[in-house]
Design a protein around this motif. Structure first.
Motif, PDB file in Angstrom:
ATOM      1  N   GLN A  31       0.817  -1.210   0.000  1.00 48.35           N
ATOM      2  CA  GLN A  31       0.000   0.000   0.000  1.00 48.35           C
ATOM      3  C   GLN A  31       0.853   1.264   0.000  1.00 48.35           C
ATOM      4  OE1 GLN A  31      -3.206   0.057  -0.576  1.00 48.35           O
ATOM      5  NE2 GLN A  31      -3.162   2.265  -0.572  1.00 48.35           N
ATOM      6  N   HIS A  32       2.003   1.225   0.654  1.00 47.22           N
ATOM      7  CA  HIS A  32       2.847   2.426   0.693  1.00 47.22           C
ATOM      8  C   HIS A  32       3.352   2.816  -0.698  1.00 47.22           C
ATOM      9  CE1 HIS A  32       6.846   0.562   0.220  1.00 47.22           C
ATOM     10  NE2 HIS A  32       6.320  -0.461   0.863  1.00 47.22           N
ATOM     11  N   TYR A  34       1.486   2.702  -3.494  1.00 50.35           N
ATOM     12  CA  TYR A  34       0.400   3.521  -4.040  1.00 50.35           C
ATOM     13  C   TYR A  34       0.401   4.905  -3.396  1.00 50.35           C
ATOM     14  CZ  TYR A  34      -1.592  -0.651  -6.217  1.00 50.35           C
ATOM     15  OH  TYR A  34      -1.794  -1.763  -6.984  1.00 50.35           O
ATOM     16  N   GLU A  35       0.646   4.947  -2.098  1.00 46.17           N
ATOM     17  CA  GLU A  35       0.697   6.236  -1.406  1.00 46.17           C
ATOM     18  C   GLU A  35       1.823   7.104  -1.970  1.00 46.17           C
ATOM     19  OE1 GLU A  35       0.829   5.500   2.825  1.00 46.17           O
ATOM     20  OE2 GLU A  35      -0.776   4.023   2.625  1.00 46.17           O
ATOM     21  N   SER A  36       2.969   6.512  -2.223  1.00 47.92           N
ATOM     22  CA  SER A  36       4.100   7.263  -2.805  1.00 47.92           C
ATOM     23  C   SER A  36       3.765   7.772  -4.197  1.00 47.92           C
ATOM     24  CB  SER A  36       5.346   6.378  -2.883  1.00 47.92           C
ATOM     25  OG  SER A  36       5.814   6.085  -1.603  1.00 47.92           O
ATOM     26  N   ARG A  39       1.339  10.702  -3.698  1.00 51.72           N
ATOM     27  CA  ARG A  39       2.054  11.820  -3.065  1.00 51.72           C
ATOM     28  C   ARG A  39       3.015  12.474  -4.055  1.00 51.72           C
ATOM     29  NH1 ARG A  39       3.343   9.452   1.496  1.00 51.72           N
ATOM     30  NH2 ARG A  39       5.103   8.399   0.573  1.00 51.72           N
ATOM     31  N   ALA A  69      -4.962   4.832  -0.950  1.00 50.11           N
ATOM     32  CA  ALA A  69      -3.811   5.727  -0.791  1.00 50.11           C
ATOM     33  C   ALA A  69      -4.270   7.168  -0.581  1.00 50.11           C
ATOM     34  CB  ALA A  69      -2.900   5.627  -2.013  1.00 50.11           C
ATOM     35  N   GLU A  72      -5.608   7.491   2.923  1.00 48.18           N
ATOM     36  CA  GLU A  72      -4.525   7.480   3.917  1.00 48.18           C
ATOM     37  C   GLU A  72      -3.767   8.804   3.913  1.00 48.18           C
ATOM     38  OE1 GLU A  72      -2.204   6.347   7.020  1.00 48.18           O
ATOM     39  OE2 GLU A  72      -4.001   5.322   6.287  1.00 48.18           O
ATOM     40  N   LEU A  73      -3.532   9.380   2.744  1.00 51.77           N
ATOM     41  CA  LEU A  73      -2.823  10.661   2.670  1.00 51.77           C
ATOM     42  C   LEU A  73      -3.654  11.800   3.246  1.00 51.77           C
ATOM     43  CD1 LEU A  73      -1.130  10.229  -0.803  1.00 51.77           C
ATOM     44  CD2 LEU A  73      -0.012  10.192   1.441  1.00 51.77           C
ATOM     45  N   GLN A  76      -3.289  11.306   6.989  1.00 49.83           N
ATOM     46  CA  GLN A  76      -1.966  11.762   7.439  1.00 49.83           C
ATOM     47  C   GLN A  76      -1.814  13.282   7.304  1.00 49.83           C
ATOM     48  OE1 GLN A  76       0.962   9.664   5.092  1.00 49.83           O
ATOM     49  NE2 GLN A  76       0.351   7.673   5.898  1.00 49.83           N
TER      50      GLN A  76
END
Length: 101
Positions: A31-32, A34-36, A39, A69, A72-73, A76
């Motif tokens: 998952q991180h 997709y977050e990257s 972002r 993602a 989550e962003l 955060q």
């Protein structure tokens, strides 16, 4: 009656089609990642239309990964969403908030 027969045949087709093999797509992407991707794109472009994140994505699992993602962003406090009018375009941008972690 004829319609009973048609209905029974339709039901049979649905049931047998359910038994047909389907291709299952497995995505082991953490998952991180997709977050990257989200972002980095928002940081590079400054402002990204929500729907543009999903252009060219053809598998449900990747759509889900990108959507999670975004959530989550937001959680955060890295990105923010803005929508200027009802049913209008949703935009993602970097949050310029001092409270951001």
């Amino acid at each position: 009656e004829l319609w009973d027969l048609v209905s029974a045949f339709s039901r049979l087709m649905r049931e047998t089609m359910a038994l047909q093999p389907r291709q299952i797509i497995v995505d082991d992407t953490p998952q991180h990642v997709y977050e990257s991707q989200v972002r980095d794109r928002v940081a590079a472009e400054g402002r990204v239309a929500f729907r543009d994140l999903f252009v060219g994505v053809f598998h449900k699992i990747k759509l889900i990964g990108l959507f999670l993602a975004v959530l989550e962003l937001i959680k955060q406090r890295f990105i923010q969403l803005e929508q200027s009018e009802r049913f209008g375009e949703i935009w993602l941008s970097i949050r310029q908030d001092p409270e951001r972690n």
